[in-house]
Motif scaffolding. Structure first.
Motif, PDB file in Angstrom:
ATOM      1  N   THR A 164       0.826  -1.208   0.000  1.00 42.28           N
ATOM      2  CA  THR A 164       0.000   0.000   0.000  1.00 42.28           C
ATOM      3  C   THR A 164       0.863   1.263   0.000  1.00 42.28           C
ATOM      4  O   THR A 164       0.340   2.365  -0.083  1.00 42.28           O
ATOM      5  N   TYR A 172      -0.774  -0.515  -7.692  1.00 41.69           N
ATOM      6  CA  TYR A 172      -0.527  -0.543  -6.260  1.00 41.69           C
ATOM      7  C   TYR A 172      -1.434   0.498  -5.617  1.00 41.69           C
ATOM      8  O   TYR A 172      -1.623   1.580  -6.165  1.00 41.69           O
ATOM      9  N   THR A 173      -1.983   0.185  -4.470  1.00 41.70           N
ATOM     10  CA  THR A 173      -2.892   1.126  -3.810  1.00 41.70           C
ATOM     11  C   THR A 173      -2.107   2.134  -2.979  1.00 41.70           C
ATOM     12  O   THR A 173      -2.359   2.332  -1.803  1.00 41.70           O
ATOM     13  N   TRP A 174      -1.126   2.765  -3.602  1.00 43.78           N
ATOM     14  CA  TRP A 174      -0.325   3.767  -2.912  1.00 43.78           C
ATOM     15  C   TRP A 174      -0.790   5.150  -3.333  1.00 43.78           C
ATOM     16  O   TRP A 174      -1.455   5.318  -4.348  1.00 43.78           O
TER      17      TRP A 174
END
Length: 454
Positions: free
Chosen positions: A313, A390-392
């Protein structure tokens, strides 16, 4: 079936209970199968004039109210439909590659060939192989590449990517020279894996019209790549509806004024056709640097990867070596830096020397960047298949570098420009494609402040 815009619209938007319904492909083939590239361009313009949205957007479910899974076409059917819709362009592209490959093998390519190729390839859409995905898995490759690879394999035993690299390696080298003073020259960094059309072109047209020269640099000297969805017109009422409801216009697609089929060809040819590698950057020739965003920016300019195996994350970001050297030189010369969307993520990787002390460039500086819209785009099926997900958050990596960020403010006003100064280095940033217009003025203002033209 006789061709009409209304018939094309019905095929593009109609959905049945069967996402694999083969009749849609048959109908589309009968409707557009005999159109020439020129006829298809005029049909596309007429469709946009009538419905304010490119027909390809409708097929890809990118329009309002098409976000729900039951409305999405089966990926294989969508690939077939896009192949039918764009067949005139695909056939022309394959013939063009064949001609260039023949000239490359006989060492006959010219600088004019190079400029035409570098200007042509970005207009296709995403073309480079996935940066962070298995390159032998075509299901994660862009539709544009898959369709052209399929067509290429029917006419040549040479691998598609090998053909492109053979052509590119045979071009004469293009040098970077200016007759104008450095404060009139701007270096722009763009991705070869997916720049965003509005973020590059909307800004560039404005500064070019203001009398500045723009030189585009890519990480390894390959042509710019443009996200296909970002070149397809998506104009009011689609974007306007969201804004009127108090929601952010997410910037999917291009406004009508930036339709690639309507812009002055010579201006876009100049911008795209002269791209060179970041290793050729000479800071003494330039007055500022612009970081064009796009999903591909974090594929090959400032490459993201999960923080760790246990933490996907958050992201580590690593600049490509030539880009890192280019930006370090720009910082040493205190060239103003302007960036938007994913572009500011590169700023989180950079340091500045102040009175012999090395600090993060963005420490204490207000920075705008892309709000957390990627999860929404991914959930709606609108994330290009070749992009890693990516959940960044862009704001997280900037905050870790000491920047002052406000994600909510960036989301509420996607046209906002935030500025700051670090030891004489001017920084201007914005959250998304809608900011490009305002960043024109911010760019000129920063240049004037740096070079004493206030």
């Amino acid at each position: 079936m006789s061709f009409t815009i209304e018939n094309l619209h019905e095929i593009a938007i109609t959905r049945t209970h069967d996402p694999k319904d083969p009749s849609k492909a048959d109908l589309l083939r009968k409707l557009v199968g005999n159109l020439s590239p020129e006829q298809w361009q005029e049909a596309r313009k007429a469709y946009v004039d009538r419905f304010y949205v490119d027909p390809e957007h409708h097929l890809r479910n990118f329009d309002v109210y098409q976000e729900f899974p039951p409305l999405r076409l089966d990926p294989n059917l969508l690939l077939e439909l896009l192949g039918i819709l764009n067949k005139p362009d695909i056939d022309r592209d394959i013939a063009y590659i064949e001609r260039l490959l023949t000239k490359a093998n006989s060492r006959e390519l010219t600088l004019q060939d190079r400029k035409e190729y570098f200007s042509w390839l970005p207009r296709i859409g995403l073309w480079d192989s996935p940066a962070r995905q298995p390159t032998d898995n075509r299901t994660v490759d862009s539709y544009e590449r898959r369709l052209r690879i399929q067509a290429w394999e029917k006419v040549s035993p040479v691998r598609f990517d090998y053909a492109l690299k053979t052509i590119e390696s045979a071009f004469p080298k293009l040098s970077v020279k200016f007759d104008t003073p450095r404060d009139k020259n701007i270096a722009a960094i763009a991705s070869s894996h997916g720049a965003q059309w509005q973020e590059l072109v909307d800004w560039a047209i404005g500064v070019l019209d203001a009398g500045y020269a723009v030189q585009v640099f890519t990480p390894y000297g390959r042509p710019i790549a443009i996200q296909r969805d970002s070149m397809l017109v998506r104009e009011p009422p689609t974007e306007a509806v969201a804004v009127s409801l108090g929601l952010p216009g997410v910037g999917l697609g291009a406004p009508l004024r930036l339709d690639p089929l309507r812009l002055p060809k010579e201006r876009i040819d100049y911008l795209l056709g002269n791209a060179v590698g970041a290793d050729l950057f000479d800071p003494s020739q330039f007055g500022a640097v612009y970081l064009a965003g796009g999903l591909g920016f974090n594929e090959d300019v400032a490459i993201t990867a999960p923080k760790s195996v246990d933490d996907d994350t958050h992201a580590n970001i690593t600049p490509t070596p030539h880009v890192l050297r280019m930006m370090n030189d720009a910082i040493s010369h205190r060239l103003p830096i302007i960036a938007l969307c994913h572009g500011p993520t590169l700023l989180a990787c950079l340091d500045i020397n102040i009175d012999g002390k090395r600090e993060k460039l963005v420490k204490g500086v207000q920075v705008a960047a892309l709000p957390a819209l990627e999860p929404m785009v991914h959930a709606q099926g609108k994330l290009e298949s070749q992009f890693s997900f990516y959940t960044w958050k862009t704001h997280d990596v900037l905050a870790e570098a000491g920047a002052i960020v406000d994600e909510q403010a960036d989301l509420q006003d996607m046209t906002i420009v935030k500025t700051g100064v670090r030891d004489g280095l001017h920084i201007a940033t914005g959250p998304g494609p809608q900011t490009a217009l305002n960043l024109r003025k911010a760019t000129i203002s920063a240049i004037n402040s740096r070079w004493g033209r206030v």
